[in-house]
Design an enzyme around this catalytic site. Structure first.
Site, PDB file in Angstrom:
ATOM      1  CG  ASN A  26      -1.327  -9.727  -4.231  1.00 57.43           C
ATOM      2  OD1 ASN A  26      -1.192 -10.645  -5.027  1.00 57.43           O
ATOM      3  ND2 ASN A  26      -1.891  -9.894  -3.035  1.00 57.43           N
ATOM      4  CB  CYS A  75      -2.181 -15.487  -3.555  1.00 58.35           C
ATOM      5  SG  CYS A  75      -3.267 -14.075  -3.764  1.00 58.35           S
ATOM      6  CG  HIS A 112       1.550 -14.187  -2.746  1.00 54.98           C
ATOM      7  ND1 HIS A 112       1.414 -13.723  -4.032  1.00 54.98           N
ATOM      8  CD2 HIS A 112       0.508 -13.666  -2.043  1.00 54.98           C
ATOM      9  CE1 HIS A 112       0.344 -12.965  -4.103  1.00 54.98           C
ATOM     10  NE2 HIS A 112      -0.226 -12.908  -2.915  1.00 54.98           N
TER      11      HIS A 112
HETATM   12  N1  COA Z   1      -5.136   5.322   0.837  1.00 52.22           N
HETATM   13  C1  COA Z   1      -5.257   6.089   1.928  1.00 52.22           C
HETATM   14  N2  COA Z   1      -5.863   5.671   3.052  1.00 52.22           N
HETATM   15  C2  COA Z   1      -6.367   4.428   3.068  1.00 52.22           C
HETATM   16  C3  COA Z   1      -6.272   3.583   1.965  1.00 52.22           C
HETATM   17  C4  COA Z   1      -5.631   4.070   0.818  1.00 52.22           C
HETATM   18  N3  COA Z   1      -5.471   3.327  -0.298  1.00 52.22           N
HETATM   19  N4  COA Z   1      -6.862   2.410   2.267  1.00 52.22           N
HETATM   20  C5  COA Z   1      -7.296   2.505   3.523  1.00 52.22           C
HETATM   21  N5  COA Z   1      -7.004   3.729   4.011  1.00 52.22           N
HETATM   22  C6  COA Z   1      -7.287   4.256   5.355  1.00 52.22           C
HETATM   23  C7  COA Z   1      -8.486   3.594   5.975  1.00 52.22           C
HETATM   24  O1  COA Z   1      -9.659   4.282   5.571  1.00 52.22           O
HETATM   25  C8  COA Z   1      -8.185   3.774   7.438  1.00 52.22           C
HETATM   26  O2  COA Z   1      -8.527   5.091   7.791  1.00 52.22           O
HETATM   27  P1  COA Z   1      -9.205   5.412   9.234  1.00 52.22           P
HETATM   28  O3  COA Z   1      -8.204   4.936  10.252  1.00 52.22           O
HETATM   29  O4  COA Z   1      -9.370   6.864   9.173  1.00 52.22           O
HETATM   30  O5  COA Z   1     -10.467   4.621   9.238  1.00 52.22           O
HETATM   31  C9  COA Z   1      -6.674   3.680   7.519  1.00 52.22           C
HETATM   32  O6  COA Z   1      -6.190   3.909   6.202  1.00 52.22           O
HETATM   33  C10 COA Z   1      -6.142   2.376   8.087  1.00 52.22           C
HETATM   34  O7  COA Z   1      -6.649   1.321   7.348  1.00 52.22           O
HETATM   35  P2  COA Z   1      -6.269  -0.147   7.751  1.00 52.22           P
HETATM   36  O8  COA Z   1      -7.039  -1.076   6.873  1.00 52.22           O
HETATM   37  O9  COA Z   1      -6.391  -0.343   9.206  1.00 52.22           O
HETATM   38  O10 COA Z   1      -4.709  -0.159   7.359  1.00 52.22           O
HETATM   39  P3  COA Z   1      -3.601  -1.243   7.676  1.00 52.22           P
HETATM   40  O11 COA Z   1      -2.468  -0.594   8.337  1.00 52.22           O
HETATM   41  O12 COA Z   1      -4.170  -2.479   8.285  1.00 52.22           O
HETATM   42  O13 COA Z   1      -3.105  -1.630   6.200  1.00 52.22           O
HETATM   43  C11 COA Z   1      -3.380  -3.198   4.403  1.00 52.22           C
HETATM   44  C12 COA Z   1      -4.016  -2.121   5.244  1.00 52.22           C
HETATM   45  C13 COA Z   1      -4.437  -3.694   3.407  1.00 52.22           C
HETATM   46  C14 COA Z   1      -2.217  -2.611   3.634  1.00 52.22           C
HETATM   47  C15 COA Z   1      -2.891  -4.337   5.301  1.00 52.22           C
HETATM   48  O14 COA Z   1      -3.914  -4.735   6.179  1.00 52.22           O
HETATM   49  C16 COA Z   1      -2.446  -5.525   4.505  1.00 52.22           C
HETATM   50  O15 COA Z   1      -1.470  -5.471   3.793  1.00 52.22           O
HETATM   51  N6  COA Z   1      -3.136  -6.649   4.665  1.00 52.22           N
HETATM   52  C17 COA Z   1      -2.808  -7.866   3.941  1.00 52.22           C
HETATM   53  C18 COA Z   1      -3.296  -7.750   2.548  1.00 52.22           C
HETATM   54  C19 COA Z   1      -2.886  -8.910   1.712  1.00 52.22           C
HETATM   55  O16 COA Z   1      -1.801  -9.389   1.841  1.00 52.22           O
HETATM   56  N7  COA Z   1      -3.796  -9.350   0.858  1.00 52.22           N
HETATM   57  C20 COA Z   1      -3.570 -10.354  -0.095  1.00 52.22           C
HETATM   58  C21 COA Z   1      -3.297 -11.644   0.517  1.00 52.22           C
HETATM   59  S1  COA Z   1      -2.999 -12.779  -0.714  1.00 52.22           S
END
Ligand code: COA
Length: 322
Positions: free
Chosen positions: A279, A112, A249
């Site tokens: 993204n 990215c 980004h």
């Molecule tokens: N729909 C519904 N539930 C979902 C899901 C989806 N698409 N994806 C994950 N979940 C659930 C998980 O199973 C988990 O459930 P559990 O608590 O019962 O186990 C719960 O949601 C929490 O997941 P978690 O990964 O802890 O969520 P989060 O609040 O950390 O958010 C992201 C996840 C990916 C949105 C966040 O971590 C993020 O934005 N990270 C950065 C990503 C990024 O920028 N990537 C590119 C960089 S270039």
């Protein structure tokens, strides 16, 4: 001394757009989960468009808008982590399509941050006099790299391309760039290229899809973006309050909002389009620049900071006088 400025911008996205609600027909997810955690409401997904075809279409539009002919281009860089081929490069395929017979062409892999890395290389090449005009493209069809059964990644990404034409100028447009990387964080975001196997070695099974440690990537992004801005402004005549537009980004709306709060800056100075595109990795910054340009929001002399961050880990920023 040669200076470098951006002469034209363009973007191209697949014709099909799918909302979170529509996505939930295929993936175990909800609009509420995706929108509240990321700000994403929909994304464009390929129904046949390729990384190359999107790159070519953005390139043609950027050429037309900047009154540049294919043969005027000396350098083509395509930043991508989703090429159709390791060989030939996407950049060579674009070269052929736009008739850029005088260009040196190659792809760049910095996830990215790819567009910012490319901007640094292209502008340095122009500054030192090796090139006069460069075409820089970020193009991705990430949808083919995703495991559509892994809901924690597949809902986050989209497909698209953005392009800019960079050219020699009398006054600085690209004022400064800053980049960095940390291979220590390589395991946080991965996309395996191929299996290691031959007549003597069977190789191990591997996951061919994108994998991400979401929370750790989120913390990395929150930490690195302010550093990118600080390092960029360091030693320049500008302070953060002088900056008219921040184009980060587009990975997560919460990252952008919390940065604006932390830096005590009005959120209106931060461009956000993640709701419509998701993204798009290397394409997200040039798509956003093109949107601002098309809306007429970028006035001559405006100061713009772009910041990329992502797999590698990689990061980078650029200060641009429009
Ligand atoms: N729909 C519904 N539930 C979902 C899901 C989806 N698409 N994806 C994950 N979940 C659930 C998980 O199973 C988990 O459930 P559990 O608590 O019962 O186990 C719960 O949601 C929490 O997941 P978690 O990964 O802890 O969520 P989060 O609040 O950390 O958010 C992201 C996840 C990916 C949105 C966040 O971590 C993020 O934005 N990270 C950065 C990503 C990024 O920028 N990537 C590119 C960089 S270039």
């Amino acid at each position: 001394m040669n200076y470098v400025s951006i002469k034209g911008t363009a973007s191209s996205v697949p014709r099909t757009k799918i909302s979170n609600n529509e996505l939930s027909n295929y993936v175990d997810t909800t609009d509420e989960w995706i929108a509240s955690r990321t700000g994403i409401k929909s994304r464009h997904l390929s129904t046949g468009e390729t990384t190359t075809s999107l790159a070519v279409s953005a390139a043609k539009e950027a050429l037309a808008r900047s009154n540049t002919r294919g043969e005027d281009i000396d350098l083509i860089i395509v930043a991508t982590i989703s090429p159709e081929y390791f060989m030939p490069s996407t950049a060579c395929l674009v070269q052929e399509e736009i008739g850029a017979i005088n260009a040196t062409s190659f792809d760049l892999s910095a996830a990215c941050s790819g567009f910012v890395y490319g901007l640094k290389l292209a502008s340095q090449g122009i500054r030192c006099g090796d090139y006069k005009t460069a075409l820089l493209i970020g193009s991705e069809v990430l949808s083919k790299t995703l495991d559509w059964e892994d809901r924690s990644t597949c809902v986050l990404f989209g497909d698209g391309a953005g392009a800019v034409i960079l050219s020699q100028d009398q006054k600085p447009g690209i004022i400064k760039t800053y980049t960095g990387s940390d291979g220590g964080g390589a395991g946080l975001l991965t996309l395996r290229a191929s299996k290691n196997k031959n007549i003597l070695y069977e190789g191990e099974e591997y996951n061919p899809y994108m994998e991400m440690k979401g929370r750790q990537v989120y913390s990395f992004a929150n930490k690195i973006v302010p550093i990118c801005i600080e390092k960029l402004l360091d030693g320049t005549e500008y302070t953060i309050n002088d900056i008219d537009h921040f184009v980060l980004h587009q990975a997560n709306e919460r990252i952008i909002d919390s940065l604006a709060r932390k830096m005590k800056l009005p959120i209106g100075r931060f461009h956000k389009n993640i709701a419509d595109y998701g993204n798009t990795s290397a394409a997200s910054i040039p798509i956003a620049l093109n949107q601002l340009d098309e809306k007429g929001s970028l006035n001559k002399g405006d100061l713009v900071i772009i910041v990329g961050f992502g797999g590698g880990l990689t990061w980078g920023s650029a200060l641009i006088k429009w």
